[in-house]
Design a protein around this motif. Sequence first.
Motif, short mmCIF file in Angstrom:
data_model
loop_
_atom_site.label_atom_id
_atom_site.label_comp_id
_atom_site.label_asym_id
_atom_site.label_seq_id
_atom_site.Cartn_x
_atom_site.Cartn_y
_atom_site.Cartn_z
N ALA A 90 -53.72 -21.23 -9.02
CA ALA A 90 -53.35 -21.93 -7.48
C ALA A 90 -54.15 -21.11 -6.44
N PHE A 91 -53.65 -19.92 -6.35
CA PHE A 91 -54.25 -18.72 -5.54
C PHE A 91 -55.51 -18.60 -5.76
N ASP A 92 -56.08 -18.53 -6.99
CA ASP A 92 -57.38 -18.29 -7.20
C ASP A 92 -58.34 -19.35 -6.56
N VAL A 93 -57.78 -20.44 -6.70
CA VAL A 93 -58.80 -21.50 -6.25
C VAL A 93 -58.79 -21.54 -4.71
N SER A 94 -57.60 -21.18 -4.14
CA SER A 94 -57.46 -21.24 -2.78
C SER A 94 -58.27 -20.01 -2.15
N ASN A 95 -58.45 -18.84 -2.87
CA ASN A 95 -59.40 -18.01 -2.61
C ASN A 95 -60.91 -18.27 -2.66
N THR A 96 -61.28 -19.13 -3.50
CA THR A 96 -62.56 -19.55 -3.82
C THR A 96 -62.93 -20.19 -2.53
N VAL A 97 -62.04 -21.06 -2.06
CA VAL A 97 -62.33 -22.02 -0.96
C VAL A 97 -62.40 -20.91 0.18
N MET A 98 -61.84 -20.10 0.52
CA MET A 98 -61.42 -19.13 1.61
C MET A 98 -62.81 -18.19 1.62
N THR A 99 -63.31 -17.75 0.36
CA THR A 99 -64.37 -16.91 0.32
C THR A 99 -65.71 -17.79 0.74
N ASN A 100 -65.74 -19.06 0.41
CA ASN A 100 -66.95 -19.77 0.84
C ASN A 100 -66.87 -20.22 2.37
N LEU A 101 -65.79 -20.23 2.97
CA LEU A 101 -65.70 -20.59 4.17
C LEU A 101 -66.21 -19.04 5.04
N ALA A 102 -65.74 -17.99 4.62
CA ALA A 102 -66.18 -16.70 4.93
C ALA A 102 -67.50 -16.58 4.93
N ALA A 103 -68.32 -17.26 4.14
CA ALA A 103 -69.78 -17.11 3.94
C ALA A 103 -70.33 -18.02 5.00
N ILE B 286 -55.12 -22.74 4.62
CA ILE B 286 -55.43 -23.17 3.29
C ILE B 286 -54.18 -23.20 2.58
N PHE B 287 -53.70 -24.37 1.82
CA PHE B 287 -52.63 -24.50 1.20
C PHE B 287 -52.60 -24.48 -0.50
N PRO B 288 -52.21 -23.51 -1.22
CA PRO B 288 -52.11 -23.59 -2.61
C PRO B 288 -51.06 -24.51 -3.09
N CYS B 289 -51.17 -25.11 -4.17
CA CYS B 289 -50.31 -26.27 -4.53
C CYS B 289 -48.91 -25.54 -5.14
N ILE B 290 -48.31 -24.55 -4.31
CA ILE B 290 -47.16 -23.85 -4.66
C ILE B 290 -46.37 -23.95 -3.69
N GLY B 291 -44.99 -24.20 -3.92
CA GLY B 291 -43.93 -24.42 -2.85
C GLY B 291 -42.84 -23.42 -3.34
N TRP B 292 -42.05 -22.96 -2.24
CA TRP B 292 -41.03 -21.99 -2.51
C TRP B 292 -39.50 -22.39 -2.14
N SER B 293 -38.76 -22.10 -3.08
CA SER B 293 -37.50 -22.60 -2.68
C SER B 293 -36.69 -21.44 -1.64
N SER B 294 -35.52 -21.88 -1.13
CA SER B 294 -35.12 -20.94 -0.20
C SER B 294 -34.60 -19.40 -0.68
N THR B 295 -34.58 -19.38 -2.03
CA THR B 295 -34.33 -18.03 -2.75
C THR B 295 -35.51 -17.29 -3.25
N GLY B 296 -36.70 -18.07 -3.00
CA GLY B 296 -37.91 -17.62 -3.28
C GLY B 296 -38.31 -17.90 -4.62
N ARG B 297 -38.05 -19.06 -5.35
CA ARG B 297 -38.61 -19.47 -6.64
C ARG B 297 -39.65 -20.41 -6.44
N PRO B 298 -40.84 -20.03 -7.10
CA PRO B 298 -41.92 -20.92 -6.98
C PRO B 298 -41.87 -22.08 -7.96
N TYR B 299 -42.69 -23.15 -6.93
CA TYR B 299 -42.45 -24.40 -8.07
C TYR B 299 -43.95 -25.00 -7.90
N ASN B 300 -44.30 -25.62 -8.85
CA ASN B 300 -45.79 -26.27 -8.79
C ASN B 300 -45.60 -27.73 -8.14
N ILE B 301 -46.48 -27.96 -7.39
CA ILE B 301 -46.20 -29.14 -6.61
C ILE B 301 -47.67 -30.01 -6.47
#
Length: 437
Positions: A111-124, A173-188
């Motif tokens: 998920a973060f890899d895809v977000s980085n792809t978008v960010m890199t293209n915006l930087a260009a 940019i939002f990756p498709c990941i959310g975090w619980s109050s204890t820091g547990r990641p979830y796929n959304i």
Amino acid sequence: MMTSMGQIRYNHNMSNSKKAESIRDVIRYLQKFMGAVVVIYLDDKTISSPLFPLHIRDIALLHQAGLKVVIIPGARQRIDQVLSNEGIEWSYKDNIRVTNEDAMPLVKMAAFDVSNTVMTNLAANGITAVIGNWVRSRAKGVVNGFDYGTAGEIDRLDTQSLKVVLDDGFIPIFPCIGWSSTGRPYNISSMLLAQQVAVALKADKLFFLMGQNASIQKDGQIIPAMNIEELDSFVKGGTQPEVNGILELAKEACLNGVNRSHILDTNQDGVLLTEIFSDLGSGTMIYTSNYGRIRAMEQSDVPAVLALMTPFIQSGKLLPRTESDLASSSKDFVVYEIDGGVRACAALHKYPDGQFEIAAVAVDEAFSHMGIGPDLVESLIKSARSKGASSIFIMTTQAADWFEKIGFVEDSVETLPQERRAKWTPQRNSKVFRLTR
């Protein structure tokens, strides 16, 4: 030869007029959307497309033009690829990815890899973007005995931090990941996340940029706009069941405070810009109200109405009129306005004997398929009847079939009010049609 050159000059002038009108539209929309919040969902088909750099360039242009852009990229393909490479199994339930805890680090990485792809293209394109963890989520859990594993649901969004990022001139940019109050990641769900972000920010526009199965069509033509009622009928009709999910997301966004939702097919270059900066757009817009409306013509509308009528005057379909003519009879005219632009006009003239004439009906050719003309005429028919009309007529040289289709039948010139009959000429030979319903 002189006739030929004259025709070339006429065509050139018409071409310039159309170009000028397009530029006016862009300026009008730039003024309208300066500072507007625009949430953009990019599906993974779009991100892997050869046209992706062009779509990113257009997003960068929106940002540079003063719109506040938020991006939510889809990562389904990338997550599938990463999990497959590692030999990790997953399944789908109700279109939700189901994995065990061991898969979550890889899901997060993809998920973060895809977000980085978008960010890199915006930087260009000279744009600074920020990838953040603005999503608080919770486990979807066990529903009707089925365990959804690491799938999560959106609990809340940190809109305060988001607004600071936007005000500082960055693109979140939002990756498709959310975090619980204890820091547990979830796929959304990225699509649901885009909708929820748009609702939370009260976005002016929510865009779904889709690389496949995104064209909302009827009879082979893209539907440029649908209100909520039309959307419901379309879904019930079962014409394109593959798009029902995205239509429902667009509808719910509009019902919860988003001004308008748009669904675009990104297999064409420039769809985002043409959707925002032109009245007809390039995809399908979902809206609740305030898209098109009939209203009384104002003095400031006279130049636009005259420009609208000019092609019809030149072709002989309408009688010649000047700015002075329109200004002096402005109280008789109504216009059809779309996002501040006049796209059609018509007039209702009253005569001493109680007859009413519907006249000067003109619809911008680019909008003729939207049913604006019949809506205008129907509005004037209701207005005439509310004022006690004894009869309603129109006069035409080239639109007889059109008026017959909406309930008018041919009548004699002798039935016209004396004042109107005096203006009739055999040279023009306009035919009289009278409403029978």
